[in-house]
Design a protein around this motif. Structure first.
Motif, PDB file in Angstrom:
ATOM      1  N   ALA A   1      79.280 -15.086 119.733  1.00 29.07           N
ATOM      2  CA  ALA A   1      79.089 -14.880 118.296  1.00 29.07           C
ATOM      3  C   ALA A   1      79.500 -13.468 117.894  1.00 29.07           C
ATOM      4  O   ALA A   1      80.146 -13.272 116.856  1.00 29.07           O
ATOM      5  CB  ALA A   1      77.633 -15.143 117.911  1.00 29.07           C
ATOM      6  N   GLN A   2      79.149 -12.487 118.720  1.00 24.80           N
ATOM      7  CA  GLN A   2      79.541 -11.115 118.422  1.00 24.80           C
ATOM      8  C   GLN A   2      81.061 -10.955 118.478  1.00 24.80           C
ATOM      9  O   GLN A   2      81.659 -10.311 117.609  1.00 24.80           O
ATOM     10  CB  GLN A   2      78.875 -10.144 119.400  1.00 24.80           C
ATOM     11  N   ARG A   3      81.687 -11.554 119.492  1.00 20.22           N
ATOM     12  CA  ARG A   3      83.143 -11.484 119.610  1.00 20.22           C
ATOM     13  C   ARG A   3      83.812 -12.148 118.408  1.00 20.22           C
ATOM     14  O   ARG A   3      84.724 -11.586 117.799  1.00 20.22           O
ATOM     15  CB  ARG A   3      83.584 -12.153 120.914  1.00 20.22           C
ATOM     16  N   ASP A   4      83.319 -13.334 118.058  1.00 20.98           N
ATOM     17  CA  ASP A   4      83.883 -14.047 116.914  1.00 20.98           C
ATOM     18  C   ASP A   4      83.656 -13.269 115.624  1.00 20.98           C
ATOM     19  O   ASP A   4      84.532 -13.222 114.754  1.00 20.98           O
ATOM     20  CB  ASP A   4      83.268 -15.444 116.797  1.00 20.98           C
ATOM     21  N   GLY A   5      82.487 -12.649 115.498  1.00 21.59           N
ATOM     22  CA  GLY A   5      82.194 -11.847 114.305  1.00 21.59           C
ATOM     23  C   GLY A   5      83.125 -10.647 114.200  1.00 21.59           C
ATOM     24  O   GLY A   5      83.641 -10.337 113.121  1.00 21.59           O
ATOM     25  N   GLN A   6      83.354  -9.972 115.317  1.00 20.61           N
ATOM     26  CA  GLN A   6      84.277  -8.832 115.313  1.00 20.61           C
ATOM     27  C   GLN A   6      85.695  -9.276 114.964  1.00 20.61           C
ATOM     28  O   GLN A   6      86.400  -8.602 114.221  1.00 20.61           O
ATOM     29  CB  GLN A   6      84.251  -8.130 116.675  1.00 20.61           C
ATOM     30  N   ALA A   7      86.107 -10.414 115.508  1.00 20.89           N
ATOM     31  CA  ALA A   7      87.443 -10.936 115.196  1.00 20.89           C
ATOM     32  C   ALA A   7      87.556 -11.260 113.713  1.00 20.89           C
ATOM     33  O   ALA A   7      88.579 -10.970 113.082  1.00 20.89           O
ATOM     34  CB  ALA A   7      87.732 -12.175 116.043  1.00 20.89           C
ATOM     35  N   LEU A   8      86.501 -11.834 113.156  1.00 21.42           N
ATOM     36  CA  LEU A   8      86.511 -12.158 111.730  1.00 21.42           C
ATOM     37  C   LEU A   8      86.555 -10.894 110.879  1.00 21.42           C
ATOM     38  O   LEU A   8      87.281 -10.835 109.879  1.00 21.42           O
ATOM     39  CB  LEU A   8      85.280 -12.999 111.380  1.00 21.42           C
ATOM     40  N   ILE A   9      85.814  -9.875 111.291  1.00 19.15           N
ATOM     41  CA  ILE A   9      85.840  -8.602 110.560  1.00 19.15           C
ATOM     42  C   ILE A   9      87.244  -8.009 110.595  1.00 19.15           C
ATOM     43  O   ILE A   9      87.769  -7.565 109.568  1.00 19.15           O
ATOM     44  CB  ILE A   9      84.813  -7.615 111.153  1.00 19.15           C
ATOM     45  N   GLN A  10      87.873  -8.008 111.766  1.00 18.47           N
ATOM     46  CA  GLN A  10      89.221  -7.464 111.887  1.00 18.47           C
ATOM     47  C   GLN A  10      90.216  -8.252 111.040  1.00 18.47           C
ATOM     48  O   GLN A  10      91.078  -7.676 110.379  1.00 18.47           O
ATOM     49  CB  GLN A  10      89.666  -7.451 113.350  1.00 18.47           C
ATOM     50  N   LYS A  11      90.084  -9.587 111.063  1.00 15.72           N
ATOM     51  CA  LYS A  11      90.983 -10.416 110.257  1.00 15.72           C
ATOM     52  C   LYS A  11      90.773 -10.142 108.772  1.00 15.72           C
ATOM     53  O   LYS A  11      91.735 -10.028 108.008  1.00 15.72           O
ATOM     54  CB  LYS A  11      90.761 -11.888 110.557  1.00 15.72           C
ATOM     55  N   THR A  12      89.522 -10.027 108.359  1.00 15.84           N
ATOM     56  CA  THR A  12      89.217  -9.755 106.952  1.00 15.84           C
ATOM     57  C   THR A  12      89.787  -8.409 106.532  1.00 15.84           C
ATOM     58  O   THR A  12      90.368  -8.278 105.447  1.00 15.84           O
ATOM     59  CB  THR A  12      87.690  -9.791 106.721  1.00 15.84           C
ATOM     60  N   ARG A  13      89.628  -7.413 107.391  1.00 11.53           N
ATOM     61  CA  ARG A  13      90.181  -6.089 107.075  1.00 11.53           C
ATOM     62  C   ARG A  13      91.706  -6.140 106.986  1.00 11.53           C
ATOM     63  O   ARG A  13      92.298  -5.539 106.092  1.00 11.53           O
ATOM     64  CB  ARG A  13      89.754  -5.083 108.136  1.00 11.53           C
ATOM     65  N   ALA A  14      92.333  -6.849 107.924  1.00 12.03           N
ATOM     66  CA  ALA A  14      93.794  -6.961 107.903  1.00 12.03           C
ATOM     67  C   ALA A  14      94.258  -7.698 106.650  1.00 12.03           C
ATOM     68  O   ALA A  14      95.230  -7.285 106.002  1.00 12.03           O
ATOM     69  CB  ALA A  14      94.281  -7.683 109.159  1.00 12.03           C
TER      70      ALA A  14
END
Length: 104
Positions: free
Chosen positions: A34-47
């Motif tokens: 969940a933490q990994r997926d959350g970080q990936a989602l944050i990075q995608k959102t920022r990008a």
């Protein structure tokens, strides 16, 4: 209590410890996922936000360039009109000045 019952209880307790350990490991893995997926989602959102910002900036610059071209064209047209009007009155102005100088 018979030896067989004690062995059965010990076996059940061991199985329970193993299940609990497996459940704890699974819970830790779920949290990590969940933490990994959350970080990936944050990075995608920022990008995505950065891309959208770049696109908005590009559109604003394009609009500004179009508006600047319109203003420049209007200013050139107004300048041409003023030059034409001034050229038409140049001869009258020259005659007026000559008339004032001669009459004095």
């Amino acid at each position: 209590m018979s030896l067989e019952a004690i062995e059965k209880i010990s076996q059940v307790e061991q199985e329970n410890r193993e299940r609990r350990a497996a459940a704890d490991a699974q819970a830790k893995q779920l949290v990590a996922d969940a933490q990994r997926d959350g970080q990936a989602l944050i990075q995608k959102t920022r990008a995505d936000a950065a891309e959208k910002g770049k696109e908005m900036l590009r559109q604003a610059e394009e609009h500004a360039a179009q508006r600047a071209a319109e203003i420049s064209a209007a200013a050139n047209a107004e300048g041409d009109a003023l030059r034409t009007a001034a050229a038409q009155h140049l001869e009258e102005a020259a005659e007026f000045i000559v008339g004032r100088v001669v009459n004095q």
